[in-house]
Design a protein around this motif. Structure first.
Motif, PDB file in Angstrom:
ATOM      1  N   TRP A 113       8.810  -9.324   4.681  1.00  0.00           N
ATOM      2  CA  TRP A 113       8.095  -8.352   3.854  1.00  0.00           C
ATOM      3  C   TRP A 113       7.561  -8.966   2.569  1.00  0.00           C
ATOM      4  N   ASN A 114       8.004 -10.174   2.236  1.00  0.00           N
ATOM      5  CA  ASN A 114       7.408 -10.857   1.092  1.00  0.00           C
ATOM      6  C   ASN A 114       5.939 -11.181   1.327  1.00  0.00           C
ATOM      7  N   VAL A 115       5.548 -11.356   2.594  1.00  0.00           N
ATOM      8  CA  VAL A 115       4.157 -11.726   2.879  1.00  0.00           C
ATOM      9  C   VAL A 115       3.197 -10.580   2.555  1.00  0.00           C
ATOM     10  N   PRO A 116       3.391  -9.361   3.091  1.00  0.00           N
ATOM     11  CA  PRO A 116       2.467  -8.294   2.679  1.00  0.00           C
ATOM     12  C   PRO A 116       2.562  -7.961   1.195  1.00  0.00           C
ATOM     13  N   ALA A 117       3.743  -8.161   0.594  1.00  0.00           N
ATOM     14  CA  ALA A 117       3.845  -7.951  -0.857  1.00  0.00           C
ATOM     15  C   ALA A 117       2.918  -8.911  -1.591  1.00  0.00           C
ATOM     16  N   SER A 118       2.886 -10.157  -1.139  1.00  0.00           N
ATOM     17  CA  SER A 118       1.993 -11.140  -1.773  1.00  0.00           C
ATOM     18  C   SER A 118       0.534 -10.792  -1.507  1.00  0.00           C
ATOM     19  N   MET A 119       0.251 -10.261  -0.337  1.00  0.00           N
ATOM     20  CA  MET A 119      -1.127  -9.887  -0.013  1.00  0.00           C
ATOM     21  C   MET A 119      -1.616  -8.759  -0.927  1.00  0.00           C
ATOM     22  N   TRP A 120      -0.764  -7.773  -1.188  1.00  0.00           N
ATOM     23  CA  TRP A 120      -1.129  -6.711  -2.128  1.00  0.00           C
ATOM     24  C   TRP A 120      -1.367  -7.300  -3.518  1.00  0.00           C
ATOM     25  N   ALA A 121      -0.481  -8.218  -3.938  1.00  0.00           N
ATOM     26  CA  ALA A 121      -0.629  -8.815  -5.267  1.00  0.00           C
ATOM     27  C   ALA A 121      -1.926  -9.605  -5.390  1.00  0.00           C
ATOM     28  N   ASP A 122      -2.395 -10.148  -4.265  1.00  0.00           N
ATOM     29  CA  ASP A 122      -3.613 -10.974  -4.262  1.00  0.00           C
ATOM     30  C   ASP A 122      -4.866 -10.191  -3.884  1.00  0.00           C
ATOM     31  N   GLU A 123      -4.773  -8.867  -3.854  1.00  0.00           N
ATOM     32  CA  GLU A 123      -5.909  -8.059  -3.401  1.00  0.00           C
ATOM     33  C   GLU A 123      -7.168  -8.317  -4.225  1.00  0.00           C
ATOM     34  N   ALA A 124      -7.037  -8.443  -5.544  1.00  0.00           N
ATOM     35  CA  ALA A 124      -8.215  -8.658  -6.384  1.00  0.00           C
ATOM     36  C   ALA A 124      -8.871 -10.008  -6.069  1.00  0.00           C
ATOM     37  N   LYS A 125      -8.056 -11.032  -5.790  1.00  0.00           N
ATOM     38  CA  LYS A 125      -8.606 -12.333  -5.417  1.00  0.00           C
ATOM     39  C   LYS A 125      -9.360 -12.233  -4.092  1.00  0.00           C
ATOM     40  N   ALA A 126      -8.792 -11.462  -3.153  1.00  0.00           N
ATOM     41  CA  ALA A 126      -9.459 -11.297  -1.862  1.00  0.00           C
ATOM     42  C   ALA A 126     -10.789 -10.569  -2.015  1.00  0.00           C
ATOM     43  N   GLU A 127     -10.829  -9.597  -2.902  1.00  0.00           N
ATOM     44  CA  GLU A 127     -12.083  -8.864  -3.127  1.00  0.00           C
ATOM     45  C   GLU A 127     -13.171  -9.809  -3.632  1.00  0.00           C
TER      46      GLU A 127
END
Length: 358
Positions: A113-127
């Motif tokens: 579950w650390n992986v999707p947590a990191s993905m949420w944290a990186d959402e602005a970078k992905a945008e």
């Protein structure tokens, strides 16, 4: 945007889609609870203890009872903890403990579950990446990504690498037993390297990764396992790591992340010993999109969007394979690199285990 006409919507299809969305939302909330239960030691405190009241569990885990009771009820609602209404007690079944409390189990899930947590944290970078086409290097992600990936794959490798995957390769176990040189490319925290070093004391192992912090962690993992004398780790890329005459070169769930996988395969060809073997472990995928419709494929496509493709693009993006490349595309990479033999040695619901030889 034109208004959607009421008659154009099928109520049954709408209800099914809303149900799926609520299920996904529930899983997202539940993932936070699973991760928290792991961090607080709640699952471990329940494992093998039989039925416990909320107060008893709170005392065992040194947590506040009111929070623990609400957390327990969320686990009961999700099917991760059994509830006994007559005694108002909670119990972790052996199966639940295998998935939630046993950190050495191949099915242990909380770290993932650390992986999707990191993905949420990186959402602005992905945008930004979506809008500009730029990549996101592996080292620029939220820190939970690295421990999440390492923790998730460590247990999968522990359960399968030595007993199943290596024996599926032609003649490799014999070489490792008598003494071989092995390169682990994209080794991350070094769990795959260390597992092999523990199993084959006559062989030497060299782990390479471009992420310096992961190399430091791999050195610690090797030292704790007391194999540091035979398992060393160096910061280096897949197209320029040092050494020749490797009997086995491994790519564990990393080739698809690289900006130039053909260059990586070509360097492997130059670095192999005569009659050497490349072991390629990749996320399981069929060759066609329409054949990759499953929870596992969805997970991999999402991770590929945020992590794998993003890093490949940041690494030059000559060939952005993505995490669902499939066997045919991977075989073509190795054909272009000069390999003449390529086969599927084994497969799991999560991985393809492929063998390439010159």
């Amino acid at each position: 945007m034109d208004a959607i006409q009421p008659g154009a919507i099928d109520p049954a299809k709408l209800d099914a889609l809303i149900g799926r969305a609520i299920g996904d939302l529930s899983a997202g909330y539940g993932g936070v609870m699973l991760s928290l239960g792991h961090r607080l030691g709640l699952f471990k405190a329940m494992a093998g203890a039989g039925p416990l009241s909320a107060r008893e569990l709170a005392a065992r885990a040194k947590c506040a009872e009111r929070y623990v009771r609400e957390w327990l009820n969320s686990q009961v609602a999700g099917g991760y903890v059994a509830y006994h209404a007559i005694s108002d007690s909670y119990e972790l079944t052996p199966e639940q403990a295998f998935v939630l409390a046993n950190e050495d189990s191949p099915a242990f899930m909380p770290n993932a579950w650390n992986v999707p947590a990191s993905m949420w944290a990186d959402e602005a970078k992905a945008e930004v990446a979506f809008r500009t086409g730029r990549g996101i290097p592996w080292g620029d992600h939220d820190g939970r990504l690295y421990c999440g990936v390492a923790g998730f794959y460590r247990n999968a490798y522990r359960g399968s690498l030595v007993p199943e995957w290596l024996p599926a390769l032609d003649g490799v176990v014999g070489k490792l037993t008598s003494g071989a040189r092995v390169a682990d490319i994209g080794c991350g925290h070094g769990h795959s390297t260390v597992l092999m070093a523990e199993a084959f004391p006559a062989s030497t192992f060299h782990g390479f990764d471009t992420h310096r912090d992961s190399i430091f962690e791999a050195q610690k993992v090797a030292a704790e396992a007391k194999v540091a004398a035979r398992a060393n780790f160096t910061v280096a890329g897949a197209h320029n790591y040092p050494g020749k005459g490797y009997d086995l070169i491994c790519f564990f769930d990393c080739l698809h992340d690289m900006g130039d996988p053909i260059a990586a395969a070509t360097h492997a060809a130059k670095s192999l010993a005569p009659d050497g073997t490349v072991m390629l472990v990749e996320p399981f995928a069929n060759d066609r999109v329409e054949d990759n419709i499953s929870p596992v494929a969805r997970l991999y496509y999402a991770a590929s969007t945020m992590i794998c493709c993003a890093h490949s693009i940041s690494d030059g993006g000559r060939l952005v394979l993505g995490a669902q490349a499939g066997e045919a595309r991977l075989a073509e990479v190795f054909r272009k690199a000069g390999f003449t033999r390529f086969r599927r040695a084994a497969a799991t619901p999560f991985n393809l285990i492929l063998e390439a030889r010159l």
